[in-house]
Scaffold this motif. Sequence first.
Motif, PDB file in Angstrom:
ATOM      1  N   VAL A   1      30.003  56.541 -46.640  1.00 34.09           N
ATOM      2  CA  VAL A   1      30.597  56.120 -47.922  1.00 34.09           C
ATOM      3  C   VAL A   1      30.666  57.297 -48.882  1.00 34.09           C
ATOM      4  CG1 VAL A   1      30.203  54.687 -49.966  1.00 34.09           C
ATOM      5  CG2 VAL A   1      29.963  53.693 -47.680  1.00 34.09           C
ATOM      6  N   GLU A   2      29.634  58.138 -48.888  1.00 35.24           N
ATOM      7  CA  GLU A   2      29.623  59.303 -49.788  1.00 35.24           C
ATOM      8  C   GLU A   2      30.798  60.233 -49.501  1.00 35.24           C
ATOM      9  OE1 GLU A   2      26.724  63.114 -50.848  1.00 35.24           O
ATOM     10  OE2 GLU A   2      25.885  61.355 -49.846  1.00 35.24           O
ATOM     11  N   ARG A   3      31.081  60.486 -48.216  1.00 34.68           N
ATOM     12  CA  ARG A   3      32.219  61.343 -47.854  1.00 34.68           C
ATOM     13  C   ARG A   3      33.537  60.693 -48.268  1.00 34.68           C
ATOM     14  NH1 ARG A   3      32.230  65.701 -44.684  1.00 34.68           N
ATOM     15  NH2 ARG A   3      34.361  65.200 -44.037  1.00 34.68           N
ATOM     16  N   VAL A   4      33.656  59.394 -48.037  1.00 35.63           N
ATOM     17  CA  VAL A   4      34.906  58.704 -48.385  1.00 35.63           C
ATOM     18  C   VAL A   4      35.148  58.765 -49.889  1.00 35.63           C
ATOM     19  CG1 VAL A   4      36.061  56.465 -48.457  1.00 35.63           C
ATOM     20  CG2 VAL A   4      34.857  57.167 -46.381  1.00 35.63           C
ATOM     21  N   LEU A   5      34.110  58.484 -50.676  1.00 35.83           N
ATOM     22  CA  LEU A   5      34.272  58.488 -52.129  1.00 35.83           C
ATOM     23  C   LEU A   5      34.544  59.890 -52.669  1.00 35.83           C
ATOM     24  CD1 LEU A   5      31.555  55.910 -53.288  1.00 35.83           C
ATOM     25  CD2 LEU A   5      33.990  55.550 -52.862  1.00 35.83           C
ATOM     26  N   ALA A   6      34.129  60.914 -51.892  1.00 43.38           N
ATOM     27  CA  ALA A   6      34.412  62.298 -52.292  1.00 43.38           C
ATOM     28  C   ALA A   6      35.794  62.759 -51.833  1.00 43.38           C
ATOM     29  CB  ALA A   6      33.338  63.221 -51.722  1.00 43.38           C
ATOM     30  N   GLY A   7      36.548  61.850 -51.167  1.00 44.29           N
ATOM     31  CA  GLY A   7      37.905  62.174 -50.737  1.00 44.29           C
ATOM     32  C   GLY A   7      37.978  62.939 -49.440  1.00 44.29           C
ATOM     33  N   GLU A   8      36.886  62.956 -48.654  1.00 44.05           N
ATOM     34  CA  GLU A   8      36.851  63.719 -47.406  1.00 44.05           C
ATOM     35  C   GLU A   8      37.429  62.907 -46.235  1.00 44.05           C
ATOM     36  OE1 GLU A   8      35.912  66.750 -47.390  1.00 44.05           O
ATOM     37  OE2 GLU A   8      34.697  66.994 -49.214  1.00 44.05           O
ATOM     38  N   ARG A   9      37.832  63.629 -45.189  1.00 45.36           N
ATOM     39  CA  ARG A   9      38.283  62.994 -43.944  1.00 45.36           C
ATOM     40  C   ARG A   9      37.074  62.850 -43.017  1.00 45.36           C
ATOM     41  NH1 ARG A   9      43.997  66.261 -42.811  1.00 45.36           N
ATOM     42  NH2 ARG A   9      44.935  65.789 -44.865  1.00 45.36           N
ATOM     43  N   THR A  10      36.920  61.644 -42.427  1.00 53.54           N
ATOM     44  CA  THR A  10      35.664  61.340 -41.728  1.00 53.54           C
ATOM     45  C   THR A  10      35.917  60.524 -40.469  1.00 53.54           C
ATOM     46  OG1 THR A  10      34.601  61.207 -43.907  1.00 53.54           O
ATOM     47  CG2 THR A  10      33.358  60.333 -42.039  1.00 53.54           C
ATOM     48  N   LEU A  11      35.154  60.845 -39.409  1.00 55.64           N
ATOM     49  CA  LEU A  11      35.061  59.986 -38.227  1.00 55.64           C
ATOM     50  C   LEU A  11      33.637  59.452 -38.164  1.00 55.64           C
ATOM     51  CD1 LEU A  11      35.737  58.763 -35.445  1.00 55.64           C
ATOM     52  CD2 LEU A  11      35.242  61.003 -34.429  1.00 55.64           C
ATOM     53  N   ALA A  12      33.486  58.136 -38.177  1.00 52.57           N
ATOM     54  CA  ALA A  12      32.171  57.506 -38.086  1.00 52.57           C
ATOM     55  C   ALA A  12      32.044  56.823 -36.734  1.00 52.57           C
ATOM     56  CB  ALA A  12      31.984  56.477 -39.203  1.00 52.57           C
ATOM     57  N   VAL A  13      31.092  57.288 -35.923  1.00 52.09           N
ATOM     58  CA  VAL A  13      30.800  56.674 -34.627  1.00 52.09           C
ATOM     59  C   VAL A  13      29.503  55.886 -34.804  1.00 52.09           C
ATOM     60  CG1 VAL A  13      30.425  57.062 -32.170  1.00 52.09           C
ATOM     61  CG2 VAL A  13      31.869  58.639 -33.477  1.00 52.09           C
ATOM     62  N   MET A  14      29.640  54.560 -34.873  1.00 54.79           N
ATOM     63  CA  MET A  14      28.501  53.703 -35.192  1.00 54.79           C
ATOM     64  C   MET A  14      28.465  52.529 -34.224  1.00 54.79           C
ATOM     65  SD  MET A  14      29.279  53.644 -39.289  1.00 54.79           S
ATOM     66  CE  MET A  14      27.941  52.533 -39.743  1.00 54.79           C
ATOM     67  N   PRO A  15      27.287  52.145 -33.734  1.00 50.42           N
ATOM     68  CA  PRO A  15      27.233  51.024 -32.796  1.00 50.42           C
ATOM     69  C   PRO A  15      27.679  49.723 -33.447  1.00 50.42           C
ATOM     70  CG  PRO A  15      25.028  51.643 -33.491  1.00 50.42           C
ATOM     71  CD  PRO A  15      25.958  52.694 -34.017  1.00 50.42           C
ATOM     72  N   THR A  16      28.203  48.819 -32.626  1.00 51.87           N
ATOM     73  CA  THR A  16      28.585  47.496 -33.112  1.00 51.87           C
ATOM     74  C   THR A  16      27.374  46.850 -33.782  1.00 51.87           C
ATOM     75  OG1 THR A  16      30.103  47.312 -31.263  1.00 51.87           O
ATOM     76  CG2 THR A  16      29.580  45.282 -32.437  1.00 51.87           C
ATOM     77  N   GLY A  17      27.606  46.233 -34.933  1.00 53.97           N
ATOM     78  CA  GLY A  17      26.505  45.612 -35.655  1.00 53.97           C
ATOM     79  C   GLY A  17      25.854  46.526 -36.667  1.00 53.97           C
ATOM     80  N   ALA A  18      26.309  47.804 -36.733  1.00 55.80           N
ATOM     81  CA  ALA A  18      25.709  48.754 -37.676  1.00 55.80           C
ATOM     82  C   ALA A  18      26.381  48.716 -39.041  1.00 55.80           C
ATOM     83  CB  ALA A  18      25.780  50.173 -37.109  1.00 55.80           C
ATOM     84  N   GLY A  19      27.411  47.869 -39.189  1.00 57.14           N
ATOM     85  CA  GLY A  19      28.053  47.721 -40.497  1.00 57.14           C
ATOM     86  C   GLY A  19      29.185  48.709 -40.736  1.00 57.14           C
ATOM     87  N   LYS A  20      30.071  48.887 -39.733  1.00 59.82           N
ATOM     88  CA  LYS A  20      31.195  49.810 -39.905  1.00 59.82           C
ATOM     89  C   LYS A  20      32.148  49.341 -40.998  1.00 59.82           C
ATOM     90  CE  LYS A  20      32.601  49.821 -35.600  1.00 59.82           C
ATOM     91  NZ  LYS A  20      31.497  49.053 -34.984  1.00 59.82           N
ATOM     92  N   SER A  21      32.442  48.030 -41.025  1.00 60.86           N
ATOM     93  CA  SER A  21      33.445  47.537 -41.972  1.00 60.86           C
ATOM     94  C   SER A  21      33.027  47.784 -43.419  1.00 60.86           C
ATOM     95  CB  SER A  21      33.730  46.060 -41.741  1.00 60.86           C
ATOM     96  OG  SER A  21      32.558  45.290 -41.863  1.00 60.86           O
ATOM     97  N   LEU A  22      31.727  47.773 -43.702  1.00 63.36           N
ATOM     98  CA  LEU A  22      31.272  48.037 -45.067  1.00 63.36           C
ATOM     99  C   LEU A  22      31.671  49.441 -45.514  1.00 63.36           C
ATOM    100  CD1 LEU A  22      28.036  47.009 -46.795  1.00 63.36           C
ATOM    101  CD2 LEU A  22      28.546  49.446 -46.725  1.00 63.36           C
ATOM    102  N   CYS A  23      31.797  50.369 -44.552  1.00 61.19           N
ATOM    103  CA  CYS A  23      32.097  51.766 -44.886  1.00 61.19           C
ATOM    104  C   CYS A  23      33.486  51.938 -45.491  1.00 61.19           C
ATOM    105  CB  CYS A  23      31.946  52.652 -43.655  1.00 61.19           C
ATOM    106  SG  CYS A  23      30.241  52.771 -43.067  1.00 61.19           S
ATOM    107  N   TYR A  24      34.398  50.986 -45.267  1.00 53.82           N
ATOM    108  CA  TYR A  24      35.675  51.030 -45.983  1.00 53.82           C
ATOM    109  C   TYR A  24      35.808  49.886 -46.985  1.00 53.82           C
ATOM    110  CZ  TYR A  24      37.321  47.700 -42.375  1.00 53.82           C
ATOM    111  OH  TYR A  24      37.459  46.614 -41.538  1.00 53.82           O
ATOM    112  N   GLN A  25      35.094  48.780 -46.763  1.00 51.88           N
ATOM    113  CA  GLN A  25      35.186  47.675 -47.722  1.00 51.88           C
ATOM    114  C   GLN A  25      34.600  48.062 -49.073  1.00 51.88           C
ATOM    115  OE1 GLN A  25      33.320  44.334 -45.767  1.00 51.88           O
ATOM    116  NE2 GLN A  25      35.193  43.725 -44.733  1.00 51.88           N
TER     117      GLN A  25
END
Length: 588
Positions: free
Chosen positions: A25-49
Amino acid sequence: MIDPLPVLQSTFGFPAFRGVQGAVVERVLAGERTLAVMPTGAGKSLCYQLPSVVLEGTCVVVSPLIALMHDQLRAATAIGIRAATLTSVDTDQAETIARFRRGELDLLYVAPERASSGAFRDLLTRAPLGLFAIDEAHCVSEWGHDFRPDYRLLRPLLDAFPDVPRLALTATADAVTRADILEQLGIPHEGMIVAGFDRPNIQYRISPKDNATRQIADLIAETPGAGIVYLQSRAGTEKMAEALAKTGRPTRAYHAGLDPHVRAKNQADFVASEDMVMCATVAFGMGIDKPDVRFVAHAGLPKSIESYYQETGRAGRDGDPAVAHLFWGAEDFARARQRIGEVEPARQPGERQRLAALGALAETAGCRRRILLKHFGDESPENCGNCDNCLNPPAAVDATEVARKFLSAVFRTGQSFGAGYIEQILIGQSNERSLMNGHEALAVFGIASSPEEAALIKPVGRALLLRDALRANDFGGLEFGPGARGILKEGEQVALIVPPKRERRRRGGAGSVPNPTGDPLFEALRAKRRELALEASVPPYVIFHDSVLREMATTRPSTLSAMGHITGVGARKLEAYGDAFLGVLRRF
């Protein structure tokens, strides 16, 4: 930069980020380009919601399946996020486009086919944009297990808006696939955040098939809650659903050949249910966003180790205990090798490597989780404490001599007979066929007739097929594969895993949720949740997860303010449902 923590608490009901969520989230809010590799259930959708609520403009989410988009739309709307989908089945497209252009949407979900079109790019020039999120980003890679060509067309769209941050998310990508995602989506290597692949709440079990229907019925009997059974044919799903219905649990079938309305209803029934078993082909795939699946069973081999990881990852997304049980047969590996021979030559080495990894996972006497995680480049302890081999270590038997006898029998009979006939030759079982073929005169006839060796013949046949020492030809006969030479000529050993004696587990096994079952208050809270879900036409978990009800039953808040401190209770849900649950609590 805006502090995201107040929004995390007020909108999502969480006091802190989990794992790498905060870093993403910190990278996204700073306007950076990011690839997040996270296991299912780790809350990926929150990272853009969460950024969609904080940032100016709309977050455009590229997602591969309509059903998945609608599930996520429902969950986002329930916590007060202004979200919409723009898909071929939506009847309100004009209204959605108008809201988008006016800046009245936090989230807009679209499929890659629409996102890569010129018309959609024109629309984006007339709407305020905050973020591009590419979900299931492994679909962009031809090295991934679920390649979607339309994902390859997204780069020009992203590059047309260079100032809009981009976030790619996936749960299943090995090192080669991750590198390809970065290249295809224009994300710098330093923008990759890998959270690890471990799902510690899932108990991995693997067993040879021995009447898969009975084995899966036993799994269902011991595991309360919803579950998925993956099968390899459409007919198999319907047959299994019919058989498992006799256990008393509600069952449904799901495959691409069903009438679309029946298929959609079956999926909706499963998503809304707390105890249904869905028997499905892999068509029942990424479109599942149900967190309270307590078990996933495979009645055959998945197509790759990435597919296995992704499919088992649909269990226990809420963090509660879950079971993943794979039942395999040697014929599954034989069919898989045939399929590899049909793909383009450039992809074959990678596919063979994935199949070998599945074979190692099935055959090991050691920790299953360790082998699974190693495939994705993760390290883990030698004993995870939550797979069948770590919980109940199997014995290993040296079956090299029986393996050599089996291979000799295959060779002496002309490499044209099936496993059952070879077994009859080895134990010296005379019949009309062996007499007619003159095989009773062979030196291999009856060469493994002792009870100890005879008991090993079937599992040895499975092991030889798994190792590619034997292959099945088009007529069902066995012939030598490339692995035969090592066993016959080079002293390669064949160790067989002897599973511990099977004990019938009682209901309430590894996949059982630690809910206070029998507690009248907890059951009353669940009943109220079902009632509210029915009124709102949403699945029960959209109201609250079981973990929220557990905390309610334990802490027994008496005011809305106190209830608001429970993890998972955000402001919108507190306003919508707080009084109803307080009413239940006051009765106790």
